[in-house]
Scaffold this motif. Structure first.
Motif, mmCIF file in Angstrom:
data_model
loop_
_atom_site.group_PDB
_atom_site.id
_atom_site.type_symbol
_atom_site.label_atom_id
_atom_site.label_comp_id
_atom_site.label_asym_id
_atom_site.label_seq_id
_atom_site.Cartn_x
_atom_site.Cartn_y
_atom_site.Cartn_z
ATOM 1 N N CYS A 261 -7.984 0.875 114.396
ATOM 2 C CA CYS A 261 -7.588 -0.166 115.352
ATOM 3 C C CYS A 261 -8.838 -0.701 116.029
ATOM 4 C CB CYS A 261 -6.615 0.436 116.381
ATOM 5 S SG CYS A 261 -6.096 -0.685 117.679
ATOM 6 N N TYR A 262 -8.955 -2.017 116.155
ATOM 7 C CA TYR A 262 -10.127 -2.562 116.847
ATOM 8 C C TYR A 262 -9.749 -3.788 117.667
ATOM 9 C CZ TYR A 262 -10.448 -5.812 112.837
ATOM 10 O OH TYR A 262 -10.195 -6.757 111.861
ATOM 11 N N THR B 240 -18.736 -5.597 110.938
ATOM 12 C CA THR B 240 -18.329 -6.654 110.006
ATOM 13 C C THR B 240 -16.822 -6.600 109.764
ATOM 14 O OG1 THR B 240 -18.700 -5.229 108.094
ATOM 15 C CG2 THR B 240 -20.573 -6.543 108.883
ATOM 16 N N GLU B 241 -16.335 -7.555 108.966
ATOM 17 C CA GLU B 241 -14.909 -7.609 108.677
ATOM 18 C C GLU B 241 -14.437 -6.403 107.880
ATOM 19 O OE1 GLU B 241 -13.707 -11.248 106.920
ATOM 20 O OE2 GLU B 241 -14.330 -12.497 108.622
ATOM 21 N N ASP B 242 -15.355 -5.803 107.070
ATOM 22 C CA ASP B 242 -14.973 -4.586 106.350
ATOM 23 C C ASP B 242 -15.254 -3.341 107.188
ATOM 24 O OD1 ASP B 242 -17.697 -4.561 106.322
ATOM 25 O OD2 ASP B 242 -17.909 -4.353 104.153
ATOM 26 N N LEU B 243 -15.426 -3.529 108.519
ATOM 27 C CA LEU B 243 -15.558 -2.456 109.515
ATOM 28 C C LEU B 243 -16.836 -1.632 109.318
ATOM 29 C CD1 LEU B 243 -11.843 -1.243 109.648
ATOM 30 C CD2 LEU B 243 -12.952 -3.127 110.847
ATOM 31 N N THR B 244 -17.910 -2.303 108.902
ATOM 32 C CA THR B 244 -19.211 -1.646 108.785
ATOM 33 C C THR B 244 -20.024 -1.898 110.053
ATOM 34 O OG1 THR B 244 -19.206 -1.959 106.386
ATOM 35 C CG2 THR B 244 -21.333 -1.489 107.436
ATOM 36 N N ASP C 177 -10.743 -17.922 113.493
ATOM 37 C CA ASP C 177 -10.464 -16.852 112.522
ATOM 38 C C ASP C 177 -11.665 -15.954 112.241
ATOM 39 O OD1 ASP C 177 -7.785 -17.457 112.165
ATOM 40 O OD2 ASP C 177 -8.170 -18.841 110.509
ATOM 41 N N LYS C 178 -12.820 -16.236 112.817
ATOM 42 C CA LYS C 178 -14.015 -15.422 112.574
ATOM 43 C C LYS C 178 -14.300 -14.543 113.788
ATOM 44 C CE LYS C 178 -14.916 -17.415 108.592
ATOM 45 N NZ LYS C 178 -14.819 -16.684 107.309
ATOM 46 N N MET C 179 -14.726 -13.289 113.515
ATOM 47 C CA MET C 179 -15.087 -12.388 114.606
ATOM 48 C C MET C 179 -16.466 -12.735 115.143
ATOM 49 S SD MET C 179 -13.655 -8.633 113.383
ATOM 50 C CE MET C 179 -14.794 -8.514 112.014
ATOM 51 N N VAL C 180 -16.597 -12.756 116.471
ATOM 52 C CA VAL C 180 -17.882 -13.041 117.108
ATOM 53 C C VAL C 180 -18.131 -12.009 118.206
ATOM 54 C CG1 VAL C 180 -17.786 -15.510 116.630
ATOM 55 C CG2 VAL C 180 -16.797 -14.640 118.733
ATOM 56 N N GLY C 181 -19.390 -11.772 118.494
ATOM 57 C CA GLY C 181 -19.742 -10.855 119.573
ATOM 58 C C GLY C 181 -19.430 -9.410 119.229
ATOM 59 N N GLU D 16 -2.103 -5.063 107.757
ATOM 60 C CA GLU D 16 -2.660 -5.067 109.108
ATOM 61 C C GLU D 16 -1.925 -6.067 109.987
ATOM 62 O OE1 GLU D 16 -6.754 -6.031 108.292
ATOM 63 O OE2 GLU D 16 -6.424 -8.152 108.813
ATOM 64 N N ARG D 17 -2.065 -5.872 111.281
ATOM 65 C CA ARG D 17 -1.377 -6.710 112.263
ATOM 66 C C ARG D 17 -2.373 -7.180 113.311
ATOM 67 N NH1 ARG D 17 4.015 -4.240 114.542
ATOM 68 N NH2 ARG D 17 4.596 -4.734 112.396
ATOM 69 N N TYR D 18 -2.309 -8.491 113.605
ATOM 70 C CA TYR D 18 -3.161 -9.085 114.628
ATOM 71 C C TYR D 18 -2.314 -9.374 115.852
ATOM 72 C CZ TYR D 18 -5.905 -12.616 117.144
ATOM 73 O OH TYR D 18 -6.567 -13.330 118.113
ATOM 74 N N ILE D 19 -2.756 -8.892 117.008
ATOM 75 C CA ILE D 19 -2.084 -9.133 118.280
ATOM 76 C C ILE D 19 -3.085 -9.821 119.187
ATOM 77 C CG2 ILE D 19 -0.896 -8.074 120.229
ATOM 78 C CD1 ILE D 19 -0.490 -5.590 118.395
ATOM 79 N N GLY D 20 -2.804 -11.075 119.523
ATOM 80 C CA GLY D 20 -3.782 -11.772 120.351
ATOM 81 C C GLY D 20 -3.472 -13.236 120.510
ATOM 82 N N THR D 21 -4.515 -14.017 120.816
ATOM 83 C CA THR D 21 -4.344 -15.437 121.130
ATOM 84 C C THR D 21 -4.712 -16.298 119.930
ATOM 85 O OG1 THR D 21 -6.580 -15.475 122.081
ATOM 86 C CG2 THR D 21 -4.723 -15.095 123.583
ATOM 87 N N TRP D 22 -4.119 -17.517 119.917
ATOM 88 C CA TRP D 22 -4.295 -18.457 118.811
ATOM 89 C C TRP D 22 -4.618 -19.835 119.367
ATOM 90 C CZ3 TRP D 22 -3.179 -17.061 113.572
ATOM 91 C CH2 TRP D 22 -2.699 -15.758 113.412
ATOM 92 N N LEU D 23 -5.273 -20.632 118.519
ATOM 93 C CA LEU D 23 -5.564 -22.022 118.855
ATOM 94 C C LEU D 23 -5.539 -22.841 117.575
ATOM 95 C CD1 LEU D 23 -6.398 -24.131 121.012
ATOM 96 C CD2 LEU D 23 -8.787 -23.613 120.451
ATOM 97 N N ASP D 24 -4.625 -23.802 117.516
ATOM 98 C CA ASP D 24 -4.514 -24.703 116.362
ATOM 99 C C ASP D 24 -4.429 -23.939 115.048
ATOM 100 O OD1 ASP D 24 -4.560 -26.868 118.031
ATOM 101 O OD2 ASP D 24 -6.723 -27.184 117.846
ATOM 102 N N ASP D 25 -3.529 -22.984 114.997
ATOM 103 C CA ASP D 25 -3.246 -22.206 113.781
ATOM 104 C C ASP D 25 -4.343 -21.210 113.425
ATOM 105 O OD1 ASP D 25 -0.679 -22.916 113.099
ATOM 106 O OD2 ASP D 25 -1.287 -24.618 111.852
ATOM 107 N N HIS D 26 -5.311 -20.975 114.314
ATOM 108 C CA HIS D 26 -6.394 -20.033 114.031
ATOM 109 C C HIS D 26 -6.421 -18.928 115.090
ATOM 110 C CE1 HIS D 26 -8.061 -22.595 110.914
ATOM 111 N NE2 HIS D 26 -8.058 -23.619 111.761
ATOM 112 N N LYS D 27 -6.831 -17.734 114.665
ATOM 113 C CA LYS D 27 -7.082 -16.663 115.639
ATOM 114 C C LYS D 27 -8.243 -17.104 116.511
ATOM 115 C CE LYS D 27 -5.875 -13.112 112.196
ATOM 116 N NZ LYS D 27 -5.953 -13.929 110.959
ATOM 117 N N HIS D 28 -8.017 -17.127 117.804
ATOM 118 C CA HIS D 28 -9.046 -17.664 118.699
ATOM 119 C C HIS D 28 -8.906 -16.990 120.061
ATOM 120 C CE1 HIS D 28 -11.992 -20.918 119.476
ATOM 121 N NE2 HIS D 28 -11.596 -20.759 120.736
ATOM 122 N N GLY D 29 -9.992 -16.355 120.504
ATOM 123 C CA GLY D 29 -9.960 -15.629 121.760
ATOM 124 C C GLY D 29 -9.881 -14.133 121.502
ATOM 125 N N GLN D 30 -9.384 -13.396 122.481
ATOM 126 C CA GLN D 30 -9.288 -11.943 122.359
ATOM 127 C C GLN D 30 -8.147 -11.562 121.416
ATOM 128 O OE1 GLN D 30 -11.268 -9.477 123.639
ATOM 129 N NE2 GLN D 30 -12.620 -11.170 124.237
#
Length: 900
Positions: A460-461, A489-493, A468-472, A436-450
């Motif tokens: 695709c989502y 969820t992370e397993d797309l449920t 690094d955690k999904m919220v909202g 998988e591939r993540y395209i988006g913003t980062w903060l201090d080595d973590h996926k953060h933001g959209q």
């Protein structure tokens, strides 16, 4: 010609001197040699061996000269002094050279050895002077005059050497044992003492300075500093208080004030002689006068207490007491740095090896350095199988960079923005294990933001991330074209409230739960009306509002802006775009050229910075500009070409492989257009700078109102080939459904013979070009296929051979012209096809051309064509081709019945 009397005098002098040398050898040298093995002072004995070698060489030369004189005298033949001097000139000069390069004698022996030699020299000078007086002008007299000068120099040299020895002996007696033990070396000679010739150091008037032939010593109280003369520079300046000069050494500079130039002259002479490895002949004559020691030198030095290089060894070039130029630094812990230095610090390109703790591996940094710190572009090969290619600032990753892990445990690749050695800002992460591939913003080595996640399975989502955690809530696009909007969820449920839009237009809205063993459950409303279907699902596009195109890859643009703002300095250009093509062969073998691949078509263009600015001024006219930009963008040696290469890498990191998802088409499309706009802006910036340097005004083509138009019409066609593979793949995926229907229709229509197909498409019979066909008696018209409008069909097939929208439009125009030309031949007059006639004929040509992804081709042309071409013939032809969609369903329903 010499007389017999002169011959006898010279023979007597040589005989007397040879006998003296024999006595010295027998009474002094032989006993000392026999006792030498028992001596404890090995250094002194080495010095004695050297003295013995020189003595034997002098004795042999004297004997040889004596034998020659004796032979001439016994035969009563006259002889020429020129012959003897010429015979011994080479040997004598070699002896003098060796003697001047090794001036040391044992202090205990000098009184025994020096008098015979000095007397012999005086005798020779006297005899040669008398001889010179009786000779007439000519070659013989010139030879004798030259010999006299050399003997006078030798006499002066011996006298100066003996004076130095006495001067040095007196010094050792006057110094305390503490200084003598550390400073006294048998071959070392004192050249000057500030006690005899005053000089004041800036530190303390009581300081004492000793100038030896190999070191400069500064005595301060009970301690002293010793400086190798090879590491001493003398800088002359003027001040309000008179003349002064500075001793530059490795470490802090030492300032000395002096009202006279003797010290300065002696110090310069001593430094120059130390660098040359031999003394002047004579020592303080005019030899080398006016020649100052070079400010740039090459030698090896071990730092002791000097700052960041403490306990390091440096071998390389120096300038005014500091590493400057090419050199190698080595630390005790195994680190070493090879590269460019400036004023004592790493500056320019360098390769640094750093051993990893508890591992038998190294981190290899191939980077640009600025004032001792990594800055600009670099490639770092870490010992843990990771490689970073990108930009640095103050020794940390900063700006755009690519970090890739090649290890089998967890392979990944990150392409994006870095700040303070951490992933910060916009970037793309590819997890090769998870696919998988993540395209988006980062903060201090973590996926953060959209962020957008694209999976290898086609799912695709888009979601908001926090550390690094999904919220909202988010939007999930499934492989079957269903769209879910809500929480998952992370397993797309699906969990909680959400809305699921099916591919057939049904909409399920409610609350979703997933209980173990019971599967997915929901409580909500199912809307089965598909009034809003209209391909809405397949046209969902992600990332447009979340990642404004102007904020993507900002790190790449910033480097180029810095280059322009610096005035296009070559040093800045090297550090922002990678390694320079003129790097030495040795370094080139160990480098990976990310941005330096020579383009074969640029031999006639120079890509040096000053030449680039000059070329830009000369190519401002549109036609000339296009030709110049084409070569510049294809060359990775030109700054614009380097910029395009970096953008290509970023584009591929986002949209190739896993990133080839139809929901990213618009995002990719606007990105390519923005690349063209930025490249045009940077071209304008370079041109503005070039014109300013020449004092000229920019031309009309640089008006801001036309920037977007120029970017689309001039730059976009030139850069599109770099992005076309990934971009066209997205177009094919986006229009996959309609192209599949189209292909099925083409397959059905391919079953039709020409006449049947023309009838099916309602082509007017008087337009059929059947009379152009040559039929034999064994052929029936119903069996002839792919002959009607053959030239138009072949022309349209060329559509897939080019990536330039302009060229594709030209192909469409030529196809239209070929159709009209064929019809004109049939009706035997010029014929302008109305829309009603053109559409079926165009459908006939399209069906016979069998272009597999015609829908993708048409949409790509529409999206990327020059706005100036909209609304004319090109627009009309594209519209005519798009009308084919109206026939697709009809083709599928009617084709079989028609064939029956």
């Amino acid at each position: 010609m010499c007389t017999a009397e002169a011959t006898a005098s010279l023979l007597q002098v040589e005989e007397t001197f040879s006998a003296c040398l024999a006595r010295i050898n027998t009474l002094i040298l032989k006993p000392l040699l026999q006792a030498g093995s028992d001596q404890k002072g090995k250094e002194n004995f080495k010095l004695f061996l050297l003295l013995n070698d020189r003595f034997q060489a002098l004795w042999n030369l004297t004997e040889e000269n004596y034998c020659m004189l004796k032979q001439k005298h016994s035969s009563s033949e006259s002889f020429c002094i020129q012959d003897i001097y010429a015979h011994h000139k080479t040997v004598l000069k070699q002896f003098l050279t060796d003697f001047t390069s090794e001036t040391s004698m044992s202090l205990a022996l000098y009184t025994v050895l020096h008098k015979p030699i000095r007397d012999h020299i005086e005798h020779y000078i006297l005899l040669l002077t008398k001889l010179n007086e009786v000779l007439k002008e000519g070659p013989e007299k010139d030879v004798v005059t030259s010999a006299i000068k050399e003997y006078v120099k030798l006499e002066s040299f011996v006298s100066q050497v003996l004076d130095e020895a006495c001067f040095t002996k007196s010094l050792w007696k006057s110094l305390s044992y503490k200084f003598t033990d550390m400073l006294c070396v048998p071959e070392r000679r004192l050249l000057e003492d500030s006690k005899n010739l005053p000089i004041s150091a800036s530190t303390n008037r009581s300081d004492r300075i000793l100038l030896f032939d190999d070191v400069l010593v500064l005595i301060q109280g009970n301690s002293f500093q010793s400086f190798d003369l090879k590491l001493v520079w003398v800088d002359e300046n003027l001040s309000l208080f008179g003349s002064y000069y500075v001793f530059f050494t490795v470490g802090p500079a030492i300032l000395f004030l002096c009202p006279q130039a003797v010290w300065q002259w002696k110090l310069n002479q001593a430094v120059r002689q130390a660098l040359n490895g031999k003394r002047d002949f004579p020592l303080w004559g005019k030899t080398g006068e006016g020649t100052k020691p070079p400010s740039c030198r090459f030698f090896t030095y071990v730092f002791r207490l000097e700052g960041k290089f403490k306990n390091t060894s440096y071998e390389g070039e120096w300038h005014w007491g500091k590493p400057h130029g090419k050199g190698t630094l080595k630390w005790h812990d195994g680190r070493n740095h090879v590269g460019d230095f400036k004023e004592g610090l790493e500056h320019g390109f360098g390769i640094c090896l750093v051993p990893r703790k508890s591992e038998d591996r190294y981190d290899c940094y191939k980077c640009h350095w600025y004032e001792g710190k990594m800055r600009g572009y670099g490639i770092c090969e870490y010992g843990n199988d990771m490689v970073y290619k990108g930009y640095f600032k103050d020794n940390v990753r900063q700006g755009f960079g690519i970090l890739e892990n090649f290890s089998a445990e967890h392979p990944f690749k990150y392409s994006g923005q870095w700040e303070n050695d951490k992933k910060n800002g916009y970037g793309v992460w590819e997890d090769k294990d998870r696919g998988e591939r993540y395209i988006g913003t980062w903060l201090d080595d973590h996926k953060h933001g959209q962020g957008i996640v694209v999976t290898q399975s086609g799912v695709c989502y888009q979601r908001t991330f926090h550390a690094d955690k999904m919220v909202g809530s988010g939007i999930l696009l499934l492989e079957d074209d269903s769209v879910y909007e809500g929480n998952f969820t992370e397993d797309l449920t699906f969990v909680g409230k959400g809305k699921l839009s099916f591919a057939n237009g049904f909409i399920l809205e409610g609350t979703f739960t997933n209980k173990s063993g019971q599967g997915l459950q929901t409580h909500g409303i199912l809307n089965t009306s598909n009034e809003q279907l209209d391909d809405r699902i397949t046209k969902v596009q992600l990332g447009l509002e979340e990642f404004p195109v102007e904020k993507r890859w900002k790190g790449i643009y910033d480097q180029f802006l810095e280059f322009i703002h610096s005035g296009c300095k070559e040093e800045t250009e090297e550090s922002f775009t990678g390694f320079h093509i003129q790097t030495s062969k040795e370094l080139r073998k160990s480098q990976e050229y990310l941005f330096c691949q020579k383009y074969e078509g640029t031999e006639d263009v120079s890509w040096k910075t000053e030449d680039i600015l000059e070329e830009l001024v000369q190519h401002q006219e549109l036609e000339s500009l296009q030709s110049y930009l084409e070569k510049a963008l294809k060359s990775s040696l030109h700054p614009l070409g380097k910029l395009l290469k970096a953008l290509t890498i970023a584009f591929q990191a986002t949209y190739s492989g896993i990133g080839a998802n139809r929901h990213l088409l618009t995002m990719a499309q606007e990105e390519v257009k923005y690349y063209a706009k930025k490249i045009w802006e940077f071209y304008q910036g370079l041109l503005h700078l070039a014109l300013e340097q020449k004092g000229q005004l920019p031309s009309k083509c640089m008006d801001e109102d036309t920037s977007d138009e120029k970017a689309c019409s001039v730059v976009l066609p030139l850069i599109l080939p770099c992005f076309y593979p990934e971009l066209f793949m997205l177009y094919m995926l986006y229009h996959e459904r309609e192209d599949d229907l189209y292909c099925q229709g083409i397959v059905d229509l391919s079953l039709f013979p020409d006449i049947k197909l023309l009838e099916f498409l309602d082509v007017q019979k008087h337009l059929w070009p059947l009379k152009d066909l040559t039929l034999t008696t064994n052929q029936r018209r119903s069996l002839i296929k792919d002959k009607c409008f053959l030239s138009a069909t072949e022309c349209l097939q060329k559509l897939i051979t080019t990536v330039d929208p302009r060229e594709k439009l030209v192909i469409l125009q030529k196809t239209y012209e070929e159709i009209e030309s064929t019809v004109s031949r049939v009706v035997e007059k010029d014929y302008r096809l109305p829309m009603d006639d053109l559409l079926p004929l165009l459908m006939y040509v399209v069906s016979r051309a069998k272009i597999q992804h015609l829908g993708a081709e048409i949409h790509l042309i529409r999206d990327l064509m020059d706005p100036a071409n909209r609304g004319g013939l090109y627009d009309f032809l594209l519209t005519a081709l798009e009308v084919r969609k109206c026939f697709q369903q009809r083709q599928l329903e009617v084709a079989v019945a028609f064939l029956e």
